[in-house]
Write a protein that holds these residues in place. Structure first.
Motif, PDB file in Angstrom:
ATOM      1  N   LEU A   2       0.835  -1.192   0.000  1.00 13.34           N
ATOM      2  CA  LEU A   2       0.000   0.000   0.000  1.00 13.34           C
ATOM      3  C   LEU A   2       0.873   1.246   0.000  1.00 13.34           C
ATOM      4  O   LEU A   2       1.950   1.263   0.603  1.00 13.34           O
ATOM      5  CB  LEU A   2      -0.903   0.013   1.229  1.00 13.34           C
ATOM      6  N   PRO A   3       0.427   2.308  -0.663  1.00 15.75           N
ATOM      7  CA  PRO A   3       1.170   3.569  -0.602  1.00 15.75           C
ATOM      8  C   PRO A   3       1.260   4.060   0.848  1.00 15.75           C
ATOM      9  O   PRO A   3       0.391   3.791   1.668  1.00 15.75           O
ATOM     10  CB  PRO A   3       0.326   4.510  -1.470  1.00 15.75           C
ATOM     11  N   SER A   4       2.323   4.809   1.146  1.00 13.06           N
ATOM     12  CA  SER A   4       2.525   5.289   2.514  1.00 13.06           C
ATOM     13  C   SER A   4       1.396   6.209   2.962  1.00 13.06           C
ATOM     14  O   SER A   4       1.038   6.230   4.137  1.00 13.06           O
ATOM     15  CB  SER A   4       3.862   6.029   2.606  1.00 13.06           C
ATOM     16  N   SER A   5       0.818   6.958   2.002  1.00  6.99           N
ATOM     17  CA  SER A   5      -0.291   7.846   2.379  1.00  6.99           C
ATOM     18  C   SER A   5      -1.513   7.038   2.811  1.00  6.99           C
ATOM     19  O   SER A   5      -2.231   7.419   3.726  1.00  6.99           O
ATOM     20  CB  SER A   5      -0.660   8.754   1.202  1.00  6.99           C
ATOM     21  N   TRP A   6      -1.753   5.885   2.148  1.00  2.00           N
ATOM     22  CA  TRP A   6      -2.865   5.018   2.542  1.00  2.00           C
ATOM     23  C   TRP A   6      -2.623   4.445   3.928  1.00  2.00           C
ATOM     24  O   TRP A   6      -3.542   4.331   4.739  1.00  2.00           O
ATOM     25  CB  TRP A   6      -3.025   3.889   1.529  1.00  2.00           C
ATOM     26  N   LYS A   7      -1.378   4.050   4.201  1.00  2.00           N
ATOM     27  CA  LYS A   7      -1.053   3.503   5.519  1.00  2.00           C
ATOM     28  C   LYS A   7      -1.325   4.529   6.613  1.00  2.00           C
ATOM     29  O   LYS A   7      -1.862   4.203   7.674  1.00  2.00           O
ATOM     30  CB  LYS A   7       0.404   3.057   5.560  1.00  2.00           C
ATOM     31  N   ARG A   8      -0.937   5.780   6.355  1.00  2.22           N
ATOM     32  CA  ARG A   8      -1.174   6.832   7.347  1.00  2.22           C
ATOM     33  C   ARG A   8      -2.663   7.066   7.541  1.00  2.22           C
ATOM     34  O   ARG A   8      -3.137   7.273   8.657  1.00  2.22           O
ATOM     35  CB  ARG A   8      -0.475   8.125   6.920  1.00  2.22           C
ATOM     36  N   ASP A   9      -3.443   7.024   6.440  1.00  2.00           N
ATOM     37  CA  ASP A   9      -4.891   7.219   6.544  1.00  2.00           C
ATOM     38  C   ASP A   9      -5.539   6.090   7.335  1.00  2.00           C
ATOM     39  O   ASP A   9      -6.417   6.319   8.178  1.00  2.00           O
ATOM     40  CB  ASP A   9      -5.514   7.297   5.147  1.00  2.00           C
ATOM     41  N   ILE A  10      -5.108   4.852   7.060  1.00  2.00           N
ATOM     42  CA  ILE A  10      -5.664   3.709   7.792  1.00  2.00           C
ATOM     43  C   ILE A  10      -5.320   3.817   9.272  1.00  2.00           C
ATOM     44  O   ILE A  10      -6.172   3.591  10.147  1.00  2.00           O
ATOM     45  CB  ILE A  10      -5.135   2.388   7.195  1.00  2.00           C
ATOM     46  N   ALA A  11      -4.062   4.163   9.574  1.00  2.00           N
ATOM     47  CA  ALA A  11      -3.647   4.294  10.972  1.00  2.00           C
ATOM     48  C   ALA A  11      -4.434   5.398  11.675  1.00  2.00           C
ATOM     49  O   ALA A  11      -4.892   5.223  12.811  1.00  2.00           O
ATOM     50  CB  ALA A  11      -2.147   4.574  11.043  1.00  2.00           C
TER      51      ALA A  11
END
Length: 219
Positions: A2-11
């Protein structure tokens, strides 16, 4: 991947939603437990909200009444009698004394009682502990060193006052760091957000993990 921006959004979404879901579950559990309490037959049988409200009001009145009694000489005698009886019961006295101390700490504790401190457990390694406001007979301070992320377990340690450092952070910040296993530490050196440190800057080469390596004098 997953893109890092998606990871931050999920977190970020989990950080907001999970505490709300856990809180809602606990509130619902307590509500259902109160609604199932026995009432006289025919009294508010189909009105669970009324049953819960009545139970809360009765409990609050009971707490106020017992609290008022404890301010009197008779209350002191009653408390001493209860302590004496419970301390004679094997096994139950441990539960009684532990729960009583926990309630006293939570209800009437001072800021010093929960003040976070930094303790160097090994050379160069610091850990977060909390003052309990208690001292041993030889003058050592009693600290609670919680485990992460479960702060209900940990170690009760006795430390010389000069062997730990009192911090200026709040109890909430210290608990957030312990509960989140360190991921709640949102600031880097001098208050710079961590994502800026790990992602920012045009200087330096990019390492294998995608981060920028610091520039050197040879560049």
């Amino acid at each position: 991947m997953l893109p890092s921006s998606w990871k931050r959004d999920i977190a970020s979404g989990l950080i907001v939603l999970v505490p709300l879901l856990v809180t809602a579950y606990i509130v619902a559990f307590i509500y259902q437990a109160l609604a199932r309490l026995p009432f006289p037959q025919g009294t508010f049988e189909n009105q669970p909200i009324a049953r819960v409200l009545i139970t809360i009001v009765v409990f609050a009145l009971l707490v106020l009444s017992v609290g008022y009694l404890m301010r009197t000489t008779l209350g002191d005698l009653v408390e001493e009698g209860l302590d004496a009886i419970m301390n004679r019961l094997p096994g139950l006295r441990v539960v009684y004394n532990a729960s009583k101390m926990a309630v006293e700490t939570a209800v009437s504790g001072t800021e010093e009682l929960q003040a976070p401190v930094k303790l160097e457990t090994w050379q160069g390694l610091r850990m977060t502990a909390f003052k309990t406001g208690k001292q041993t007979k030889d003058g050592r301070d009693v600290l609670f060193l919680p485990t992460s992320p479960n702060i209900t377990t940990g170690f009760v340690i006795e430390v010389e006052p000069e062997d730990y450092t009192v911090t200026d952070e709040s109890v909430e910040d210290a608990l957030t760091r312990v509960l989140s296993a360190g991921f709640g530490e949102s600031k880097g050196p001098k208050g710079i957000p961590i994502d800026v440190i790990t992602e920012g800057g045009d200087d330096g080469d990019e390492s294998e993990d995608g981060r920028k390596a610091p520039a050197t004098d040879d560049d």
